[in-house]
Design a protein around this motif. Sequence first.
Motif, PDB file in Angstrom:
ATOM      1  N   ALA A 105      36.996  38.109  36.944  1.00 35.87           N
ATOM      2  CA  ALA A 105      35.797  38.815  37.402  1.00 35.87           C
ATOM      3  C   ALA A 105      36.129  40.214  37.893  1.00 35.87           C
ATOM      4  CB  ALA A 105      35.117  38.025  38.518  1.00 35.87           C
ATOM      5  N   ASP A 106      37.350  40.428  38.384  1.00 39.08           N
ATOM      6  CA  ASP A 106      37.738  41.718  38.957  1.00 39.08           C
ATOM      7  C   ASP A 106      39.205  41.968  38.619  1.00 39.08           C
ATOM      8  OD1 ASP A 106      38.657  43.802  40.646  1.00 39.08           O
ATOM      9  OD2 ASP A 106      37.230  43.251  42.223  1.00 39.08           O
ATOM     10  N   VAL A 107      39.452  42.804  37.634  1.00 41.65           N
ATOM     11  CA  VAL A 107      40.817  43.081  37.173  1.00 41.65           C
ATOM     12  C   VAL A 107      41.658  43.679  38.299  1.00 41.65           C
ATOM     13  CG1 VAL A 107      42.203  44.483  35.570  1.00 41.65           C
ATOM     14  CG2 VAL A 107      40.157  43.297  34.749  1.00 41.65           C
ATOM     15  N   ASP A 108      41.086  44.572  39.081  1.00 47.06           N
ATOM     16  CA  ASP A 108      41.844  45.213  40.159  1.00 47.06           C
ATOM     17  C   ASP A 108      42.292  44.196  41.207  1.00 47.06           C
ATOM     18  OD1 ASP A 108      41.572  48.301  39.596  1.00 47.06           O
ATOM     19  OD2 ASP A 108      39.635  47.385  39.162  1.00 47.06           O
ATOM     20  N   ALA A 109      41.396  43.304  41.617  1.00 36.55           N
ATOM     21  CA  ALA A 109      41.739  42.282  42.604  1.00 36.55           C
ATOM     22  C   ALA A 109      42.781  41.316  42.040  1.00 36.55           C
ATOM     23  CB  ALA A 109      40.488  41.523  43.044  1.00 36.55           C
ATOM     24  N   ALA A 110      42.624  40.931  40.776  1.00 37.90           N
ATOM     25  CA  ALA A 110      43.585  40.020  40.152  1.00 37.90           C
ATOM     26  C   ALA A 110      44.960  40.677  40.031  1.00 37.90           C
ATOM     27  CB  ALA A 110      43.077  39.570  38.789  1.00 37.90           C
ATOM     28  N   ALA A 111      45.004  41.958  39.677  1.00 38.14           N
ATOM     29  CA  ALA A 111      46.283  42.678  39.581  1.00 38.14           C
ATOM     30  C   ALA A 111      46.940  42.777  40.958  1.00 38.14           C
ATOM     31  CB  ALA A 111      46.070  44.064  38.981  1.00 38.14           C
ATOM     32  N   ALA A 112      46.159  43.043  41.984  1.00 38.15           N
ATOM     33  CA  ALA A 112      46.699  43.126  43.343  1.00 38.15           C
ATOM     34  C   ALA A 112      47.270  41.774  43.770  1.00 38.15           C
ATOM     35  CB  ALA A 112      45.618  43.588  44.316  1.00 38.15           C
ATOM     36  N   TYR A 113      46.571  40.687  43.446  1.00 43.61           N
ATOM     37  CA  TYR A 113      47.067  39.344  43.744  1.00 43.61           C
ATOM     38  C   TYR A 113      48.411  39.102  43.059  1.00 43.61           C
ATOM     39  CZ  TYR A 113      47.842  34.406  42.903  1.00 43.61           C
ATOM     40  OH  TYR A 113      48.437  33.177  42.774  1.00 43.61           O
ATOM     41  N   LEU A 114      48.491  39.426  41.756  1.00 41.84           N
ATOM     42  CA  LEU A 114      49.741  39.216  41.032  1.00 41.84           C
ATOM     43  C   LEU A 114      50.882  40.015  41.654  1.00 41.84           C
ATOM     44  CD1 LEU A 114      48.469  39.176  37.338  1.00 41.84           C
ATOM     45  CD2 LEU A 114      49.284  37.221  38.690  1.00 41.84           C
TER      46      LEU A 114
END
Length: 177
Positions: A105-114
């Motif tokens: 849903a949110d590429v930026d949030a998912a990238a930050a999580y990774l």
Amino acid sequence: MSGIPGARAVHHLALTVPDLEQAVAFFTEVLGAEPVYRTGPVQDPDGGWMERQLGVHPRAVAWIAMLRFGPVTNLELFEYRAPDQRRAQPRNSDWGGHHLAIAVADVDAAAAYLRSRGVEVMGEPETVADGGPIDGDRWVYFRAPWGLQLELIDLPPGLPYERETEARLYCPTGEWS
């Protein structure tokens, strides 16, 4: 419609990994896959089956894990040991190169999580803005610990390609967990 008679769906994608334990841990603990089953060692006692059925060295041995991402995506992981095994990870530009894309849903949030989990995110998230068929797509690549490339992707509804065809890409609307 032409194609394989009776075909219903793509059942699974299979990847060969260098270390099955590491791969299962990454896909389950970091990416959220659900373990389904494991088996192995699988080997050929008579010497012809592995080569004939799987196209691998007759003395290859395999360990297998099946995982599930959400309601529709099955991922089969193989760890092989074979006398003639090549161990170079193909790049996307190499024959046999590949990647697995995960809709978020949110590429930026998912990238930050990774990144917070120590995963290498390749560059920064980008939005396609070229007026082409997927204009508006937001994406970024990342790597598994052994080098496999994966992608985070957010394809918004109403992409330009939809004006040219009735065909639609499958895009989930809810989270898989």
